[in-house]
Design a protein around this motif. Structure first.
Motif, PDB file in Angstrom:
ATOM      1  N   GLY A  13       0.816  -1.208   0.000  1.00 10.92           N
ATOM      2  CA  GLY A  13       0.000   0.000   0.000  1.00 10.92           C
ATOM      3  C   GLY A  13       0.850   1.258   0.000  1.00 10.92           C
ATOM      4  N   LEU A  14       1.914   1.239   0.774  1.00 12.47           N
ATOM      5  CA  LEU A  14       2.817   2.387   0.793  1.00 12.47           C
ATOM      6  C   LEU A  14       3.535   2.551  -0.541  1.00 12.47           C
ATOM      7  CD1 LEU A  14       4.303   2.053   4.382  1.00 12.47           C
ATOM      8  CD2 LEU A  14       2.616   3.696   3.559  1.00 12.47           C
ATOM      9  N   LEU A  15       3.881   1.446  -1.170  1.00 11.26           N
ATOM     10  CA  LEU A  15       4.511   1.507  -2.482  1.00 11.26           C
ATOM     11  C   LEU A  15       3.553   2.080  -3.522  1.00 11.26           C
ATOM     12  CD1 LEU A  15       7.038   0.828  -4.151  1.00 11.26           C
ATOM     13  CD2 LEU A  15       6.029  -1.405  -4.573  1.00 11.26           C
ATOM     14  N   LEU A  16       2.296   1.672  -3.470  1.00 17.73           N
ATOM     15  CA  LEU A  16       1.300   2.226  -4.381  1.00 17.73           C
ATOM     16  C   LEU A  16       1.074   3.710  -4.126  1.00 17.73           C
ATOM     17  CD1 LEU A  16      -1.320  -0.647  -4.470  1.00 17.73           C
ATOM     18  CD2 LEU A  16      -0.070   0.269  -6.414  1.00 17.73           C
ATOM     19  N   ALA A  17       1.106   4.113  -2.865  1.00 15.31           N
ATOM     20  CA  ALA A  17       0.955   5.534  -2.550  1.00 15.31           C
ATOM     21  C   ALA A  17       2.115   6.338  -3.114  1.00 15.31           C
ATOM     22  CB  ALA A  17       0.865   5.727  -1.042  1.00 15.31           C
ATOM     23  N   LEU A  18       3.304   5.801  -3.015  1.00 15.19           N
ATOM     24  CA  LEU A  18       4.463   6.480  -3.588  1.00 15.19           C
ATOM     25  C   LEU A  18       4.350   6.577  -5.098  1.00 15.19           C
ATOM     26  CD1 LEU A  18       7.332   7.664  -3.185  1.00 15.19           C
ATOM     27  CD2 LEU A  18       8.183   5.353  -3.499  1.00 15.19           C
ATOM     28  N   ALA A  19       3.911   5.502  -5.733  1.00 13.95           N
ATOM     29  CA  ALA A  19       3.766   5.512  -7.185  1.00 13.95           C
ATOM     30  C   ALA A  19       2.721   6.523  -7.633  1.00 13.95           C
ATOM     31  CB  ALA A  19       3.395   4.119  -7.685  1.00 13.95           C
ATOM     32  N   SER A  20       1.618   6.642  -6.894  1.00 16.76           N
ATOM     33  CA  SER A  20       0.590   7.597  -7.292  1.00 16.76           C
ATOM     34  C   SER A  20       1.002   9.032  -6.999  1.00 16.76           C
ATOM     35  CB  SER A  20      -0.736   7.280  -6.602  1.00 16.76           C
ATOM     36  OG  SER A  20      -0.618   7.430  -5.213  1.00 16.76           O
ATOM     37  N   SER A  21       1.912   9.246  -6.072  1.00 13.56           N
ATOM     38  CA  SER A  21       2.350  10.605  -5.779  1.00 13.56           C
ATOM     39  C   SER A  21       3.426  11.099  -6.739  1.00 13.56           C
ATOM     40  CB  SER A  21       2.860  10.700  -4.343  1.00 13.56           C
ATOM     41  OG  SER A  21       4.067   9.985  -4.206  1.00 13.56           O
ATOM     42  N   LEU A  22       3.939  10.223  -7.597  1.00 14.58           N
ATOM     43  CA  LEU A  22       4.920  10.664  -8.591  1.00 14.58           C
ATOM     44  C   LEU A  22       4.361  11.775  -9.475  1.00 14.58           C
ATOM     45  CD1 LEU A  22       6.560   7.360  -9.852  1.00 14.58           C
ATOM     46  CD2 LEU A  22       7.614   9.161  -8.503  1.00 14.58           C
ATOM     47  N   TYR A  23       3.064  11.750  -9.688  1.00 15.06           N
ATOM     48  CA  TYR A  23       2.415  12.747 -10.533  1.00 15.06           C
ATOM     49  C   TYR A  23       2.579  14.156  -9.958  1.00 15.06           C
ATOM     50  CZ  TYR A  23      -1.278  15.175 -13.031  1.00 15.06           C
ATOM     51  OH  TYR A  23      -1.981  16.064 -13.774  1.00 15.06           O
ATOM     52  N   LEU A  58      -7.567   0.744  -1.358  1.00 18.46           N
ATOM     53  CA  LEU A  58      -8.010  -0.626  -1.089  1.00 18.46           C
ATOM     54  C   LEU A  58      -6.980  -1.443  -0.319  1.00 18.46           C
ATOM     55  CD1 LEU A  58      -9.752  -1.567  -4.449  1.00 18.46           C
ATOM     56  CD2 LEU A  58     -10.818  -1.229  -2.226  1.00 18.46           C
ATOM     57  N   VAL A  59      -5.729  -1.376  -0.761  1.00 22.08           N
ATOM     58  CA  VAL A  59      -4.690  -2.172  -0.110  1.00 22.08           C
ATOM     59  C   VAL A  59      -4.410  -1.670   1.306  1.00 22.08           C
ATOM     60  CG1 VAL A  59      -2.250  -2.787  -0.203  1.00 22.08           C
ATOM     61  CG2 VAL A  59      -3.633  -2.944  -2.247  1.00 22.08           C
ATOM     62  N   LEU A  60      -4.327  -0.350   1.490  1.00 18.17           N
ATOM     63  CA  LEU A  60      -4.093   0.182   2.836  1.00 18.17           C
ATOM     64  C   LEU A  60      -5.271  -0.106   3.755  1.00 18.17           C
ATOM     65  CD1 LEU A  60      -2.332   3.604   2.244  1.00 18.17           C
ATOM     66  CD2 LEU A  60      -1.383   1.587   3.351  1.00 18.17           C
ATOM     67  N   GLY A  61      -6.478   0.039   3.245  1.00 17.83           N
ATOM     68  CA  GLY A  61      -7.654  -0.266   4.062  1.00 17.83           C
ATOM     69  C   GLY A  61      -7.684  -1.715   4.487  1.00 17.83           C
TER      70      GLY A  61
END
Length: 70
Positions: A13-23, A58-61
């Motif tokens: 979940g943290l990895l996905l958050a980092l990937a989405s914050s690249l924008y 979803l993953v963090l939740g």
């Protein structure tokens, strides 16, 4: 599910958050660094931002649910 699996879910979940914050982060760093071409290097992530944010939520939740259910 074991504690180790909960940590894996939280990490993903943290990895996905980092990937989405690249924008948002990369253009700011490019402006601060004076490199305008670096901002366009991650322009491919712009259309995926909504899906990455949804997957992150979803993953963090699920990870928090698994970690704190008692």
């Amino acid at each position: 599910m074991s504690k180790e699996n909960s940590k894996v879910l939280l990490g993903s979940g943290l990895l996905l958050a980092l990937a989405s914050s690249l924008y948002c982060v990369v253009p700011v760093l490019a402006i601060l660094g004076g490199v305008s071409g670096a901002a366009s290097a991650f322009s491919w992530a712009a259309p995926l931002r909504l899906y990455l944010l949804g997957a992150t939520a979803l993953v963090l939740g699920f990870a928090f649910y698994r970690a704190y259910r008692s």
